[in-house]
Design a protein around this motif. Structure first.
Motif, mmCIF file in Angstrom:
data_model
loop_
_atom_site.group_PDB
_atom_site.id
_atom_site.type_symbol
_atom_site.label_atom_id
_atom_site.label_comp_id
_atom_site.label_asym_id
_atom_site.label_seq_id
_atom_site.Cartn_x
_atom_site.Cartn_y
_atom_site.Cartn_z
ATOM 1 N N UNK A 90 -3.129 3.665 -1.089
ATOM 2 C CA UNK A 90 -4.288 3.257 -1.869
ATOM 3 C C UNK A 90 -5.493 2.966 -1.002
ATOM 4 N N UNK A 91 -5.277 2.335 0.149
ATOM 5 C CA UNK A 91 -6.376 2.029 1.066
ATOM 6 C C UNK A 91 -7.003 3.304 1.608
ATOM 7 N N UNK A 92 -6.164 4.273 1.982
ATOM 8 C CA UNK A 92 -6.683 5.542 2.506
ATOM 9 C C UNK A 92 -7.500 6.274 1.447
ATOM 10 N N UNK A 93 -6.977 6.304 0.213
ATOM 11 C CA UNK A 93 -7.709 6.978 -0.870
ATOM 12 C C UNK A 93 -9.045 6.294 -1.115
ATOM 13 N N UNK A 94 -9.071 4.971 -1.112
ATOM 14 C CA UNK A 94 -10.319 4.234 -1.349
ATOM 15 C C UNK A 94 -11.336 4.536 -0.256
ATOM 16 N N UNK A 95 -10.886 4.607 0.995
ATOM 17 C CA UNK A 95 -11.798 4.894 2.100
ATOM 18 C C UNK A 95 -12.386 6.296 1.978
ATOM 19 N N UNK A 96 -11.569 7.270 1.580
ATOM 20 C CA UNK A 96 -12.059 8.642 1.421
ATOM 21 C C UNK A 96 -13.075 8.739 0.284
ATOM 22 N N UNK A 97 -12.782 8.070 -0.828
ATOM 23 C CA UNK A 97 -13.706 8.093 -1.969
ATOM 24 C C UNK A 97 -15.013 7.403 -1.600
ATOM 25 N N UNK A 98 -14.913 6.265 -0.905
ATOM 26 C CA UNK A 98 -16.111 5.534 -0.518
ATOM 27 C C UNK A 98 -16.970 6.353 0.445
ATOM 28 N N UNK A 99 -16.329 7.031 1.401
ATOM 29 C CA UNK A 99 -17.084 7.859 2.346
ATOM 30 C C UNK A 99 -17.774 9.012 1.624
ATOM 31 N N UNK A 100 -17.096 9.627 0.650
ATOM 32 C CA UNK A 100 -17.695 10.734 -0.098
ATOM 33 C C UNK A 100 -18.872 10.244 -0.936
ATOM 34 N N UNK A 101 -18.725 9.053 -1.534
ATOM 35 C CA UNK A 101 -19.795 8.482 -2.347
ATOM 36 C C UNK A 101 -21.049 8.227 -1.490
ATOM 37 N N UNK A 102 -20.868 7.736 -0.285
ATOM 38 C CA UNK A 102 -21.993 7.463 0.590
ATOM 39 C C UNK A 102 -22.696 8.745 1.012
ATOM 40 N N UNK A 103 -21.939 9.837 1.200
ATOM 41 C CA UNK A 103 -22.556 11.114 1.555
ATOM 42 C C UNK A 103 -23.414 11.647 0.413
ATOM 43 N N UNK A 104 -22.928 11.479 -0.820
ATOM 44 C CA UNK A 104 -23.672 11.952 -1.990
ATOM 45 C C UNK A 104 -25.011 11.195 -2.112
ATOM 46 N N UNK A 105 -24.966 9.898 -1.814
ATOM 47 C CA UNK A 105 -26.192 9.100 -1.882
ATOM 48 C C UNK A 105 -27.187 9.522 -0.819
#
Length: 216
Positions: free
Chosen positions: A201-216
């Motif tokens: 769960x931690x790894x998935x959250x980190x990947x999603x958060x990193x992708x969200x920051x790139x989109x911004x």
């Protein structure tokens, strides 16, 4: 000493011939008896699990890479009409018996912490062969009556030993050698699963958060 006969042929003069003999270790045996602590009557129906220091199955071998100082269930045995358990053909190893079920109307022997007592022995060069390891007489006391000045008494629940049959290494107790909760029981497996899912769960959250920051 081996009684094996090995044949060989010398094909030419001064030829060197190597002959090999294999010596196999003798196995050992162990026995114990169950009696009433007060009357000395023989007790049938006491159930013991036997644990060894060496894994015996593929599952136990896999568990040995996770759990340190673990012992592994070798088999389950019940006292007969003479209150006796005898196990033969045991390979060299360190072992212990753990009483998992007392005869009807009796309670399992425990130390003052509530842990079941265990009974250790070893099969080695001294105890293998014709000599039998005798653990002697192990007594059981009858269950005390329900109720009393401190309230209704309930027997302590036993920990499930798990599908792999993995328990902790025996250690010294207040009133004798004992083991605590099973190392490889259902609760331990659930704990490892929970830790694994938390990591995923931690790894998935980190990947999603990193992708969200790139989109911004």
């Amino acid at each position: 000493m081996s009684s094996e006969t090995v044949s060989f042929t010398i094909a030419e003069r001064n030829a060197a011939v190597t002959v090999s003999f294999v010596n196999r270790r003798r196995t050992g045996s162990v026995s114990l008896r169950k009696t009433d602590a007060e009357t000395g009557d023989l007790l049938a129906g006491a159930e013991f699990e036997l644990y060894s220091a060496t894994p015996r199955t593929a599952g136990q071998a896999a568990a040995s890479t996770i759990f340190s100082d673990a012992y592994y269930r070798y088999g389950t045995y019940t006292t007969d009409s003479e209150g006796r358990i005898r196990v033969e053909n045991l390979p060299w190893d360190d072992y212990y018996f753990l009483e998992t079920k007392a005869p009807d109307g009796y309670e399992i022997n425990r130390d003052i912490t509530g842990d079941p007592l265990v009974y250790t022995f070893s099969i080695n060069s001294e105890s293998a062969g014709t000599f039998e390891v005798d653990l002697g007489t192990i007594t059981n006391s009858k269950n005390p009556p329900e109720g009393g000045v401190l309230g209704e008494r309930r027997p302590l629940a036993e920990k499930a030993s798990g599908v792999l049959g993995v328990r902790s290494k025996p250690k010294g107790g207040v009133l004798g050698t004992r083991v605590g909760p099973a190392t490889g029981d259902i609760s331990a497996i659930a704990l490892w699963l929970a830790v694994f899912l938390a990591c995923v769960g931690t790894i998935v959250w980190l990947l999603v958060d990193r992708r969200r920051k790139r989109v911004q």
